[in-house]
Scaffold this motif. Structure first.
Motif, mmCIF file in Angstrom:
data_model
loop_
_atom_site.group_PDB
_atom_site.id
_atom_site.type_symbol
_atom_site.label_atom_id
_atom_site.label_comp_id
_atom_site.label_asym_id
_atom_site.label_seq_id
_atom_site.Cartn_x
_atom_site.Cartn_y
_atom_site.Cartn_z
ATOM 1 N N THR A 499 48.213 102.171 21.690
ATOM 2 C CA THR A 499 47.641 101.475 20.536
ATOM 3 C C THR A 499 48.456 101.725 19.276
ATOM 4 N N ALA A 500 48.920 102.955 19.081
ATOM 5 C CA ALA A 500 49.750 103.266 17.917
ATOM 6 C C ALA A 500 51.074 102.507 17.980
ATOM 7 N N THR A 501 51.655 102.383 19.178
ATOM 8 C CA THR A 501 52.905 101.624 19.323
ATOM 9 C C THR A 501 52.715 100.167 18.933
ATOM 10 N N LEU A 502 51.630 99.560 19.389
ATOM 11 C CA LEU A 502 51.365 98.162 19.056
ATOM 12 C C LEU A 502 51.114 97.993 17.567
ATOM 13 N N PHE A 503 50.363 98.897 16.957
ATOM 14 C CA PHE A 503 50.055 98.793 15.520
ATOM 15 C C PHE A 503 51.333 98.857 14.687
#
Length: 554
Positions: A499-503
Motif C-alpha cells: 500500500t505504501a508503494t502504491l501511495f
C-alpha cells in the motif's frame, strides 16, 4: 450426330479423369496422413528426451531431422493430392461449359431455322469462340431462350454464397491472426500445454504460458476496438473497461478460484505500478527523444481527473490496511472484510460515474489537443480516416475465441506459479508484481511507446494512466465482489509495504502530470523509479503468499 458423339466422348473423358484422380489422390492422402502421424509420434518422443536426458542430444537431433523430413514428405503428398483434385475440377468445369455450349447451339439453330430458314451465313465456329472467350456473354445469351429460368451455378459453385463465406472467413483470419508480428508467439500457448502434459517442469510451463498469453491479450484489445466502431462511444467505453484488462481479470478469477487471493492482489498491484511508472516512463522517454527540440503537450484535464481517481483508489486500499495494523476493528476479522466490500461497491459506482462524465456529459473537455491547442480539427480528421477492419459479428466471435483461449492458458499459469517460484528461486511477490505485468502487458507497452513517438501523447496516457485507473477503480473492486460471490475472503488490505508503494507511486506520477507537458528527462525519472520498486520487491519476502501456498486447494 457428330456433336452428340463429341459430347458423349467428353462425358467419358470426364468420368475417366475423375476415376483416375480419385485413384491417385486416395493413396497419396493416405500416405500423407501416415507421415503426419509418424511425425507427431517422433515429436512426442523427442521432446521429453530433450528435456530430461541431456546425453542423448545427438539422438534427439536425429529424431528431429527425421521429423522434419516427415513434414516435408507430408507437404509433398498434400501438394500432389491437391493437384489431382484440381485436375478433376478442371475436367468437370470444361465439361459443363461444353454442355452449355451444345444446348445453346441447338436452341439458337432451331430458332433461326424457323425465322430465317437457314443459318449458313453465320458460322457456328464464331459462336464457339464467343462462348469460350467471354463467360459473361455466354450467360447473357443462354438467358434469351430460357427467360423463365435462372442459372443457379457459375463454374460449378453457387453464385456469391459459399465463395463469399470462404473469402470472409479467410479475410478475417488474415486480418486478426496474420497481420501482427507479435502473433508469432501464439504457438507458445499449445507448447505450454504440451510441456505440462509430458513433463513436470512448472517453470517452463509458466514461462511459455506467459509468452502465449501476450499476443492473445493484444488481439483481444484489437477485437474490442473493432467492436467499439459499431456500438458508439458509451457502449464502447464500457467494452474497453471490461475487455481492456480482461487478461488480468481472467488470471485473477482463476487465482481466486484456487484460493490464491494474495496472488490476485499482487498481480493487480503490479499492473498498476507497471503502467504508471514503466509504460508511461518509456512513452515519455521515447517521445522526448523523437521530439527533443520541444516539449510534448497532452490534455492536462484528463490527467488531473485520472490522478484524482487513483488517489481515491489509494484511499480505498489504505483504510483497511490501517484498520488492520492499528488493531482498532470493532469485530476482529470481520470489520476489515466488511469495509473492503463496502468500499469496493463505492469505487465501482464512482468508476461508472466517471465513464458517464467522460463519454456523455463533458466529453469535449477530454478530446486530444494538438500543438496549437485546438480540440477538434486533427482529432476529427483522424476519426474519419479510421474504419473497422472486421465486421461486428466477426469481432464478437473473435472476442469469444480469444477469451476462451486466454482462460485455458490462465489456468496453467496460475497452477504453475508456485512451482515457478521454487524453480527460479524468486518470491511469488516479485513474480506477481514485476514479471506478470511486464510480459502480460507487453502489447500495451509497445502501443504506448509507438503513439508517443508519433506525438499522440493523449493516446499514450490513455493506455498507461487510463489502464491504471481501470484496474484500481474497476479491476480490484470487481475481484473483491467476485470473491464475495465465490465465498473467498478477498479484501482491500494489500499489506503495509504494498500500500505504501502504491501511495508513493501515485503521488510521484501526479507531480509529473500536473504541468501537462513531457520530455525525455521525466520519462527517465519514471523508469528509474520503477527500477527502485522492482529491486524493493526482489528483496521483499511476503509471508502471506508462503502461508497460502501451504494451504490445500479447494
Amino acid at each position: 450426330m457428330g456433336e452428340r458423339l463429341q459430347q458423349q466422348q467428353s462425358g467419358r473423358s470426364m468420368i475417366l479423369a475423375a476415376v483416375a484422380g480419385v485413384a491417385l489422390t486416395a493413396p497419396l492422402l493416405g500416405m500423407m496422413g501416415f507421415s503426419f502421424l509418424a511425425t507427431l509420434t517422433l515429436l512426442f518422443i523427442s521432446l521429453p528426451l530433450l528435456l530430461l536426458f541431456s546425453p542423448l542430444l545427438l539422438f534427439v537431433g536425429l529424431v528431429f531431422m527425421v521429423a522434419l523430413a516427415g513434414f516435408a514428405i507430408a507437404a509433398t503428398m498434400a501438394f500432389a493430392g491437391v493437384s489431382a483434385l484440381a485436375w478433376i475440377y478442371r475436367e468437370i468445369r470444361d465439361f459443363r461449359r461444353f454442355a452449355t455450349k451444345m444446348d445453346y447451339k441447338q436452341q439458337v439453330g432451331a430458332q433461326s431455322h424457323v425465322e430465317m430458314g437457314s443459318v449458313e451465313d453465320r458460322s457456328m465456329l464464331d459462336l464457339d469462340d464467343e462462348c469460350l472467350d467471354s463467360p459473361g456473354t455466354e450467360v447473357q445469351k443462354t438467358q434469351v431462350p430460357f427467360s423463365g429460368q435462372q442459372l443457379p451455378f457459375s463454374d460449378g459453385f453457387p453464385i456469391g454464397g459459399n465463395k463469399m463465406i470462404r473469402n470472409g472467413v479467410y479475410g478475417s483470419i488474415k486480418t486478426v491472426v496474420f497481420s501482427n508480428k507479435l502473433n508469432l508467439l501464439m504457438p507458445f500457448g499449445p507448447l505450454a500445454i504440451l510441456v505440462h502434459k509430458l513433463t513436470t517442469s512448472n517453470g517452463w510451463v509458466f514461462f511459455l504460458s506467459l509468452l502465449g498469453i501476450t499476443p492473445l491479450a493484444e488481439r483481444l484489445g484489437y477485437a474490442t476496438e473493432q467492436l467499439a466502431f459499431y456500438t458508439g462511444p458509451t457502449v464502447g467505453g464500457l467494452l474497453n473497461a471490461t475487455f481492456g484488462n480482461a487478461t488480468e481479470m481472467i488470471i485473477s478469477i482463476y487465482a481466486l478460484k484456487s484460493g490464491m487471493t494474495r496472488v490476485v492482489q499482487l498481480s493487480l498491484l503490479g499492473s498498476i505500478l507497471s503502467n504508471m511508472l514503466l509504460v508511461l516512463g518509456c512513452a515519455f522517454f521515447c517521445g522526448g527523444l523523437a521530439y527533443h527540440r520541444k516539449e510534448q503537450v497532452f490534455n492536462k484535464a484528463t490527467a488531473v481527473v485520472n490522478s484524482g481517481l487513483l488517489l481515491m483508489a489509494v484511499m480505498g486500499l489504505l483504510f483497511p490496511a490501517v484498520l488492520h495494523y492499528t488493531h482498532t476493528e470493532r469485530r476482529a476479522g470481520k470489520s476489515e472484510l466488511a469495509l473492503s466490500r463496502f468500499s469496493s461497491c463505492i469505487m465501482l459506482v464512482a468508476y461508472a460515474a466517471y465513464l458517464f462524465f467522460q463519454l456523455r456529459s463533458q466529453n469535449d473537455l477530454y478530446s486530444p489537443i494538438d500543438e496549437e491547442g485546438s480540440h477538434h480539427e486533427e482529432g476529427s480528421d483522424n476519426d474519419e480516416d479510421e474504419a473497422p477492419e472486421i465486421t461486428k459479428w466477426e469481432s464478437v466471435i473473435w472476442l469469444t475465441i480469444l477469451t476462451a483461449w486466454i482462460s485455458i492458458l490462465s489456468d496453467y499459469l496460475v497452477d504453475t506459479i508456485q512451482g515457478a517460484s521454487e524453480a527460479w528461486d524468486l518470491s511469488i511477490a516479485f513474480i506477481s508484481v514485476i514479471l506478470l505485468p511486464i510480459i502480460g502487458n507487453a502489447a500495451e507497452h509497445a502501443s504506448a511507446i509507438m503513439f508517443a513517438m508519433k506525438d499522440k501523447l493523449d493516446i499514450s496516457l490513455g493506455v498507461a494512466i487510463g489502464s491504471s485507473t481501470q484496474i484500481s477503480m474497476f479491476g480490484i473492486p470487481f475481484c473483491v465482489v467476485i470473491g464475495w460471490m465465490m465465498g473467498r475472503e478477498m479484501d482491500l488490505n494489500f499489506q503495509l509495504f504494498e500500500t505504501a508503494t502504491l501511495f508513493i507511486t501515485v503521488i510521484v506520477v501526479a507531480f509529473f502530470l500536473q504541468e501537462g507537458t513531457s520530455n525525455y528527462f521525466k520519462g527517465l525519472m519514471l523508469i528509474l523509479c520503477y527500477l527502485i520498486v522492482a529491486a524493493s520487491f526482489f528483496a521483499h519476502e511476503d509471508p502471506t503468499t508462503t502461508d497460502q501456498s501451504k494451504q490445500p486447494k479447494t
